[in-house]
Design a protein around this motif. Structure first.
Motif, PDB file in Angstrom:
ATOM      1  N   GLY B  68       0.791  -1.223   0.000  1.00 12.49           N
ATOM      2  CA  GLY B  68       0.000   0.000   0.000  1.00 12.49           C
ATOM      3  C   GLY B  68       0.821   1.269   0.000  1.00 12.49           C
ATOM      4  O   GLY B  68       0.304   2.342  -0.250  1.00 12.49           O
ATOM      5  N   GLY B  69       2.121   1.161   0.296  1.00 15.00           N
ATOM      6  CA  GLY B  69       2.990   2.334   0.265  1.00 15.00           C
ATOM      7  C   GLY B  69       3.585   2.517  -1.122  1.00 15.00           C
ATOM      8  O   GLY B  69       3.790   1.552  -1.840  1.00 15.00           O
ATOM      9  N   THR B  70       3.849   3.761  -1.485  1.00 11.15           N
ATOM     10  CA  THR B  70       4.437   4.054  -2.783  1.00 11.15           C
ATOM     11  C   THR B  70       5.794   4.697  -2.546  1.00 11.15           C
ATOM     12  O   THR B  70       5.893   5.685  -1.827  1.00 11.15           O
ATOM     13  CB  THR B  70       3.535   5.020  -3.566  1.00 11.15           C
ATOM     14  OG1 THR B  70       2.210   4.515  -3.530  1.00 11.15           O
ATOM     15  CG2 THR B  70       3.991   5.140  -4.994  1.00 11.15           C
ATOM     16  N   LEU B  81      17.558   0.910   6.756  1.00  7.63           N
ATOM     17  CA  LEU B  81      16.887   0.574   8.012  1.00  7.63           C
ATOM     18  C   LEU B  81      16.251  -0.807   7.932  1.00  7.63           C
ATOM     19  O   LEU B  81      16.301  -1.590   8.873  1.00  7.63           O
ATOM     20  CB  LEU B  81      15.826   1.631   8.324  1.00  7.63           C
ATOM     21  CG  LEU B  81      16.351   3.040   8.545  1.00  7.63           C
ATOM     22  CD1 LEU B  81      15.198   4.018   8.676  1.00  7.63           C
ATOM     23  CD2 LEU B  81      17.229   3.085   9.781  1.00  7.63           C
ATOM     24  N   LEU B  82      15.655  -1.086   6.776  1.00  3.20           N
ATOM     25  CA  LEU B  82      15.022  -2.388   6.574  1.00  3.20           C
ATOM     26  C   LEU B  82      16.075  -3.493   6.687  1.00  3.20           C
ATOM     27  O   LEU B  82      15.880  -4.502   7.369  1.00  3.20           O
ATOM     28  CB  LEU B  82      14.371  -2.418   5.190  1.00  3.20           C
ATOM     29  CG  LEU B  82      13.384  -3.525   4.913  1.00  3.20           C
ATOM     30  CD1 LEU B  82      12.125  -3.336   5.750  1.00  3.20           C
ATOM     31  CD2 LEU B  82      13.030  -3.560   3.436  1.00  3.20           C
ATOM     32  N   ALA B  83      17.223  -3.286   6.029  1.00  2.00           N
ATOM     33  CA  ALA B  83      18.267  -4.309   5.996  1.00  2.00           C
ATOM     34  C   ALA B  83      18.891  -4.494   7.374  1.00  2.00           C
ATOM     35  O   ALA B  83      19.087  -5.626   7.826  1.00  2.00           O
ATOM     36  CB  ALA B  83      19.338  -3.932   4.977  1.00  2.00           C
ATOM     37  N   THR B 333      13.117   3.376  13.993  1.00  2.00           N
ATOM     38  CA  THR B 333      13.478   4.452  13.069  1.00  2.00           C
ATOM     39  C   THR B 333      12.730   4.299  11.746  1.00  2.00           C
ATOM     40  O   THR B 333      12.237   5.268  11.177  1.00  2.00           O
ATOM     41  CB  THR B 333      14.991   4.445  12.801  1.00  2.00           C
ATOM     42  OG1 THR B 333      15.675   4.208  14.030  1.00  2.00           O
ATOM     43  CG2 THR B 333      15.455   5.766  12.223  1.00  2.00           C
ATOM     44  N   LEU B 334      12.624   3.057  11.291  1.00  2.00           N
ATOM     45  CA  LEU B 334      11.916   2.806  10.032  1.00  2.00           C
ATOM     46  C   LEU B 334      10.448   3.196  10.166  1.00  2.00           C
ATOM     47  O   LEU B 334       9.889   3.863   9.288  1.00  2.00           O
ATOM     48  CB  LEU B 334      12.057   1.329   9.649  1.00  2.00           C
ATOM     49  CG  LEU B 334      11.403   0.905   8.342  1.00  2.00           C
ATOM     50  CD1 LEU B 334      12.054   1.632   7.175  1.00  2.00           C
ATOM     51  CD2 LEU B 334      11.485  -0.590   8.146  1.00  2.00           C
ATOM     52  N   THR B 335       9.831   2.793  11.270  1.00  2.00           N
ATOM     53  CA  THR B 335       8.420   3.106  11.477  1.00  2.00           C
ATOM     54  C   THR B 335       8.214   4.617  11.521  1.00  2.00           C
ATOM     55  O   THR B 335       7.305   5.148  10.878  1.00  2.00           O
ATOM     56  CB  THR B 335       7.923   2.479  12.798  1.00  2.00           C
ATOM     57  OG1 THR B 335       8.305   1.106  12.806  1.00  2.00           O
ATOM     58  CG2 THR B 335       6.425   2.584  12.927  1.00  2.00           C
ATOM     59  N   VAL B 336       9.076   5.304  12.272  1.00  2.00           N
ATOM     60  CA  VAL B 336       8.950   6.758  12.366  1.00  2.00           C
ATOM     61  C   VAL B 336       9.099   7.393  10.986  1.00  2.00           C
ATOM     62  O   VAL B 336       8.326   8.273  10.598  1.00  2.00           O
ATOM     63  CB  VAL B 336       9.992   7.321  13.360  1.00  2.00           C
ATOM     64  CG1 VAL B 336      10.066   8.836  13.263  1.00  2.00           C
ATOM     65  CG2 VAL B 336       9.647   6.894  14.771  1.00  2.00           C
ATOM     66  N   SER B 337      10.075   6.884  10.198  1.00  2.00           N
ATOM     67  CA  SER B 337      10.267   7.454   8.862  1.00  2.00           C
ATOM     68  C   SER B 337       9.074   7.177   7.966  1.00  2.00           C
ATOM     69  O   SER B 337       8.707   7.996   7.135  1.00  2.00           O
ATOM     70  CB  SER B 337      11.516   6.878   8.185  1.00  2.00           C
ATOM     71  OG  SER B 337      12.486   6.565   9.113  1.00  2.00           O
ATOM     72  N   LEU B 338       8.464   6.010   8.124  1.00  2.30           N
ATOM     73  CA  LEU B 338       7.323   5.664   7.275  1.00  2.30           C
ATOM     74  C   LEU B 338       6.104   6.505   7.648  1.00  2.30           C
ATOM     75  O   LEU B 338       5.387   6.990   6.775  1.00  2.30           O
ATOM     76  CB  LEU B 338       6.983   4.183   7.417  1.00  2.30           C
ATOM     77  CG  LEU B 338       7.918   3.215   6.697  1.00  2.30           C
ATOM     78  CD1 LEU B 338       7.574   1.776   7.037  1.00  2.30           C
ATOM     79  CD2 LEU B 338       7.855   3.424   5.197  1.00  2.30           C
ATOM     80  N   VAL B 339       5.890   6.693   8.954  1.00  2.00           N
ATOM     81  CA  VAL B 339       4.746   7.479   9.391  1.00  2.00           C
ATOM     82  C   VAL B 339       4.918   8.939   8.971  1.00  2.00           C
ATOM     83  O   VAL B 339       3.974   9.609   8.582  1.00  2.00           O
ATOM     84  CB  VAL B 339       4.583   7.360  10.921  1.00  2.00           C
ATOM     85  CG1 VAL B 339       3.562   8.360  11.440  1.00  2.00           C
ATOM     86  CG2 VAL B 339       4.146   5.947  11.279  1.00  2.00           C
TER      87      VAL B 339
END
Lengths: 180, 449
Positions: B68-70, B81-83, B333-339
């Motif tokens: 759902g993310g682009t 961050l994912l890696a 950090t990933l979650t914060v960046s995504l939000v």
């Protein structure tokens, strides 16, 4: 080979000499065969090109292609101004970029009026092409070549040629010399 | 102690491995896990979230649709961050519960045990018959069975490869490509064919050699494990001395079922080895035998070296806490960046040329607004500029319609009366997303003499 004899001991770690997996050896031998074939085909024959030869060939072809491709001249640009598709494409670029200074109809605001008969930097098609491509940076006209590229620059010039001398009413006061 | 790779004979040839089919609680749980993972793999390009496939990594256009993310190429830094989050999670799980990944989650295991080995069994029968078949001559029956088996491998490999391709070109696009034929899409065809061949070779023949010779993860287990890591282990204190069910002997009846069930042909009773995929098939094989001879299950079980030595189970230890903290930091950090992601980007750049132009009694700056729509659908962005009195603004366009992940450059000319500003002044660009009403501001540096 694989005699279960200890060949070396270091730090309590015993090293034997086992047979390598045959499939692993096969990859080694295949690599050798490949290397020989590669050396033969690329470096000893003319059938396949090394990167340097390939580059030279491509550069040569590109040079020829550029020489053939619509040489930039007043005539070729003027001819393009009669091609409705090129003019239409040029108009699209003009109304998304040039519009900021020359207005959508080309009658000028910050930049000069392009629909009158007065020109600051010449009115020949190649003059216009050079103006768009490299700009007049001290006067505020940026070089658009890097962003637009050759094709879109030609098309914009074609559009400007199609509207020049159309004397849009209410345009910016003439600047430069009268050119016919 | 064994001094030779378990799956390679002394002369270097491959030892044919056909693990005994076992039943038990771990095998059942593993089957359910495999089914779930394969379902996720197949569903990823087919299920749509927000109008786009759940996973569509359009590398050619650098557009990435994920759950759902682009995302576009500018978002690539998030992969770091994912890696790191994934890496530290793997370290954490390995230190805590051993090589769960190998036995339960790795595609090499999942596809081999859930897809290819069942096919092999369908054609060549159970493991005992398959092992015997290696000694039989190439009679018509064996040739036919082998041909059928490899043909099925090829078809299944092609199917799995097409799923992989559709992750990159989307299932819809792939359907179109297939109906157009290979000549119309040689690149996609070549990738899919190559991946089919790779799967066919890997699962048809190479199999556990990948795990024991090529994969670096298993080789790291000696540094990732400690004495408290829970691994598949044989309780030697209970089992030894092995032998017939008789007084004086341990619980191990030396039936060798654990060895026969092993997909890498090791003997778990020699202790933890690099080849062990932690598949737990030996646990189920042994439990079955223990039940039959009337002894307590769990001679081989998930346990740690410390527990086998009589120490209590202790989960929390510095290295686990460190791995968990690092994994959590990356995930947070990933979650914060995504939000915090905005649905569009707006940056103001200066056009090439001089920083300002003096035009009569006015000072002019020429800039460019770079807009990117980062939503999965179209957006219309409205632009306006705020500044002091006397400011004149000319925007090439004050409203820009952009498709998903499209970008636009909008020239912007601002001017102020000469003398009103000396040096630098910050004007403000206001970008409004007309759909959501969301507003973003970006500074416009105005430069004057």
């Amino acid at each position: 080979m694989s005699d279960n004899k200890v060949h070396a001991v270091f730090d309590g770690i015993e090293e034997e000499d086992n047979h390598l997996p045959n499939w692993w050896l096969a990859t080694l031998f295949l690599a050798m065969v490949f290397a020989f074939g590669y050396w033969f085909l690329y470096h000893s024959t003319v059938w396949l090109d090394t990167p340097a030869r390939e580059y030279a060939k491509e550069a040569e072809a590109q040079k020829k292609r550029l020489a053939l491709q619509n040489p930039m001249s007043d005539e070729s640009l003027a001819a393009l101004a009669n091609d409705p598709r090129a003019v239409e494409e040029g108009k699209k670029t003009f109304t998304t970029i040039c519009v900021a200074c020359h207005k959508a109809d080309g009658s000028g605001s910050v930049g000069p009026n392009l629909t009158d008969r007065y020109w600051l930097h010449g009115n020949k098609p190649t003059d216009l092409y050079g103006a768009v491509m490299t700009g007049f940076q001290d006067k505020g006209m940026p070089p658009w070549g890097p962003q637009l590229g050759e094709k879109r620059t030609r098309e914009v010039v074609a559009f400007v040629l199609s509207i020049r001398n159309s004397e849009v009413p209410g345009g910016k006061a003439p600047q430069g010399d009268l050119k016919e | 102690m064994r001094a030779q790779l378990s799956s390679i004979r002394a002369d270097g040839s491959r030892l044919p491995i056909h693990p005994l089919e076992v039943k038990g609680r771990w095998v059942t749980r593993r089957r359910l896990t495999f089914a779930l993972l394969i379902a996720i793999y197949v569903a990823a390009p087919l299920v749509k979230i927000g109008g786009h496939p759940a996973v569509h990594l359009d590398v050619a256009a650098r557009r990435f649709y994920l759950l759902g993310g682009t995302f576009n190429a500018q978002d690539f830094w998030m992969v770091l961050l994912l890696a790191t989050g994934f890496l530290f999670s793997v370290l954490f799980v390995t230190a805590w519960r051993g090589r769960l990944w190998c036995g339960w989650g790795c595609p090499q295991t999942v596809f081999l045990e859930a897809v290819y080995r069942p096919i092999e069994r369908l054609f060549d029968g159970p493991a005992s018959r398959r092992l015997k078949q290696h000694e039989t001559p190439w009679a018509l029956g064996r040739v036919a069975r082998t041909a059928g088996k490899f043909a099925t491998y090829a078809v299944v490999s092609a199917g799995l490869a097409h799923v992989a391709t559709s992750l990159f070109v989307s299932a819809h696009e792939l359907r179109g490509m297939i109906s157009d034929g290979p000549h119309a899409h040689p690149e996609a065809f070549a990738w899919t064919t190559a991946f089919t061949a790779l799967l066919f070779f890997n699962f048809g023949w190479f199999r556990e050699q990948f795990c024991v010779v090529l994969c670096p993860y298993g080789r790291l287990q000696s540094v990732l494990h400690d004495r408290r890591s829970i691994t598949v282990a044989y309780d030697a204190a209970r089992g030894e001395p092995r032998g017939k069910v008789a007084k004086g002997n341990g619980d191990c009846v030396d039936c060798k079922k654990c060895v026969q069930a092993c997909p890498t042909a090791i003997d778990i009773r020699d202790g933890l080895q690099m080849e062990c995929l932690a598949c737990a098939q030996c646990i189920d094989a042994c439990d079955d035998v223990m039940a039959k001879v009337g002894r307590q299950k769990g001679l081989i079980r998930y346990t740690s070296q410390a527990e086998l030595a009589g120490q209590p189970r202790r989960v929390f230890r510095p290295r686990l806490l460190l791995y968990a903290a690092l994994a959590t930091a990356a995930a947070t950090t990933l979650t914060v960046s995504l939000v915090g992601r905005t649905p569009f980007e707006a940056n103001v750049l200066r056009l090439r040329g001089v920083p300002f132009v003096i035009d009569g009694d006015r000072v002019r700056n020429q800039l460019e607004v770079h807009l990117v729509n980062k939503r999965s659908d179209a957006a219309e962005l409205k632009l306006s500029v705020r500044g002091p009195d006397g400011l004149e603004v000319q925007l090439a366009r004050d409203a820009v319609a952009l498709g998903s992940l499209e970008d636009a450059r909008v020239p912007l000319v601002v001017s102020l009366p000469k003398g009103q500003v000396h040096g630098k002044l910050l004007l403000e660009l206001v970008v409004t997303d007309t759909g959501s009403g969301l507003e973003r501001r970006a500074p416009i540096p105005f430069i004057a003499p």
